[in-house]
Enzyme design. Structure first.
Site, PDB file in Angstrom:
ATOM      1  N   ASP A 163       0.835  -1.202   0.000  1.00 15.45           N
ATOM      2  CA  ASP A 163       0.000   0.000   0.000  1.00 15.45           C
ATOM      3  C   ASP A 163       0.874   1.258   0.000  1.00 15.45           C
ATOM      4  O   ASP A 163       0.583   2.229  -0.701  1.00 15.45           O
ATOM      5  CB  ASP A 163      -0.921  -0.013   1.222  1.00 15.45           C
ATOM      6  CG  ASP A 163      -1.704  -1.308   1.317  1.00 15.45           C
ATOM      7  OD1 ASP A 163      -2.440  -1.610   0.375  1.00 15.45           O
ATOM      8  OD2 ASP A 163      -1.543  -2.044   2.310  1.00 15.45           O
ATOM      9  N   HIS A 179      -4.484  -3.774   6.447  1.00 15.25           N
ATOM     10  CA  HIS A 179      -4.309  -3.971   5.002  1.00 15.25           C
ATOM     11  C   HIS A 179      -5.664  -4.417   4.443  1.00 15.25           C
ATOM     12  O   HIS A 179      -5.917  -5.594   4.198  1.00 15.25           O
ATOM     13  CB  HIS A 179      -3.231  -5.015   4.725  1.00 15.25           C
ATOM     14  CG  HIS A 179      -3.108  -5.339   3.254  1.00 15.25           C
ATOM     15  ND1 HIS A 179      -2.768  -4.385   2.317  1.00 15.25           N
ATOM     16  CD2 HIS A 179      -3.323  -6.479   2.565  1.00 15.25           C
ATOM     17  CE1 HIS A 179      -2.770  -4.940   1.111  1.00 15.25           C
ATOM     18  NE2 HIS A 179      -3.116  -6.206   1.235  1.00 15.25           N
TER      19      HIS A 179
END
Length: 333
Positions: free
Chosen positions: A159, A187
């Site tokens: 990310d 996540h």
């Protein structure tokens, strides 16, 4: 050349491992002088595919790779390992509820936690990649009480890499000139990609990303949403989930953990919360960290405004719910 270290990769016959194993074996992670013995773990139905992966690793003729140990036995896979990439997990299938996914993964990460506890080195560095990664890391740690909780982390580096790359394109600079983008939380789609503390080098001047882009609503709406949904966008385009980029992120995460971060740079890692920034304790939550001597510390003293606080609360709540569901399964042992 140093003595070889043993490194395990689970889900070793899968898509992510296919890219990751090459990165590890050629020295991207542990260094150009560190010899390796790779342990490859997968389930029995994948044993034939695993043999093909072993053949390919041999055919790469990699000078650092001293031995490859393919296995379906966790006792063999985790024996004396110094680093573990836990890539294998039960994927979410269509129609599957989150609690069913968590229950399936508790079984996997319980077995791996117990094997780490029994067979791995006590200073083993464990990176959980398989989703739901944060809660899988928590479960794994729960079943490995003799290994410090600080040694269990989950991956939000993918990310972070996505967010850095996005900003680099937006301000038209090389990705290396963007630093200190933070991923907070899980996540998942509740993660909070935060550019408030990020900088970009424009020409020879380091500027805050907020100043460089000069569009607060973009950075707090579109940017956040694009990064949160990037994984789904890759699946829609590729018809499979991120693999090459996930492998690169796992490589980056462990490389920094092993070798340290440079001064003034921090990276995002999901670690067991100590209550920093008002995050509930004892969930695995992504924070900005600095790393020295193979030990991470959460970066302290960053300004978290009301907007950011609201985002941290949403992702914290999701992780508390996941923890509760996973621990309910654990308590049925």
């Amino acid at each position: 050349m140093s003595e070889p270290i043993r490194v395990v990769v689970t889900g070793a016959a899968g898509q992510i491992a296919y890219s990751l194993l090459y990165m590890i074996a050629k020295g991207d992670v542990f260094g150009a002088d560190q010899t390796l013995i790779l342990h490859l773990l997968d389930i029995v139905p994948m044993a034939g595919v695993l043999e093909g992966v072993v053949m390919e690793l041999a055919d790469c003729a990699l000078p650092l790779l001293r031995q490859v140990v393919p296995t379906t036995d966790p006792a063999v896979a985790f024996k004396d390992v110094s680093a573990a990439f836990l890539v294998g997990a039960m994927p979410r299938k269509e129609g599957m509820e989150r609690k069913d996914l968590l229950a399936s993964n508790v079984t996997i990460f319980k077995a791996q936690g117990e094997a780490l506890d029994k067979y791995a080195k006590k200073d083993v560095k464990v990176l959980v990649v398989g989703n739901p990664a944060n809660t899988n890391a928590l479960v794994c740690s729960h079943y490995a009480p003799s290994i410090p909780r600080e040694n269990f982390t989950a991956m939000t580096r993918l990310d972070q890499n996505r967010a850095r790359a996005h900003i680099a394109v937006k301000v038209n600079v090389p990705v290396d000139d963007v630093k200190n983008v933070i991923i907070w939380g899980n996540h998942s789609a509740t993660q909070f990609p935060d550019a408030k503390h990020a900088t970009a080098k424009i020409g020879l001047v380091e500027k805050s990303v907020y100043d460089a882009i000069n569009n607060q609503s973009y950075l707090e709406e579109d940017f956040v949403s694009i990064i949160q949904k990037r994984g789904a966008a890759v699946i829609a385009a590729r018809k499979m989930s991120s693999a090459m980029s996930a492998a690169k992120a796992a490589s980056d995460h462990m490389k920094d953990w092993w070798n340290g971060t440079s001064p003034g740079n921090f990276v995002s890692m999901a670690v067991v919360s100590d209550g920093s920034y008002g995050v509930p304790k004892d969930i695995v939550f992504s924070f900005p960290v600095e790393i020295k001597n193979k030990e991470w510390t959460i970066v302290q003293g960053l300004d978290v405004d009301e907007f950011a606080r609201s985002k941290l609360e949403v992702t914290s709540q999701e992780l508390l719910e996941e923890k509760e569901e996973a621990m309910a399964v654990c308590s049925q042992d």
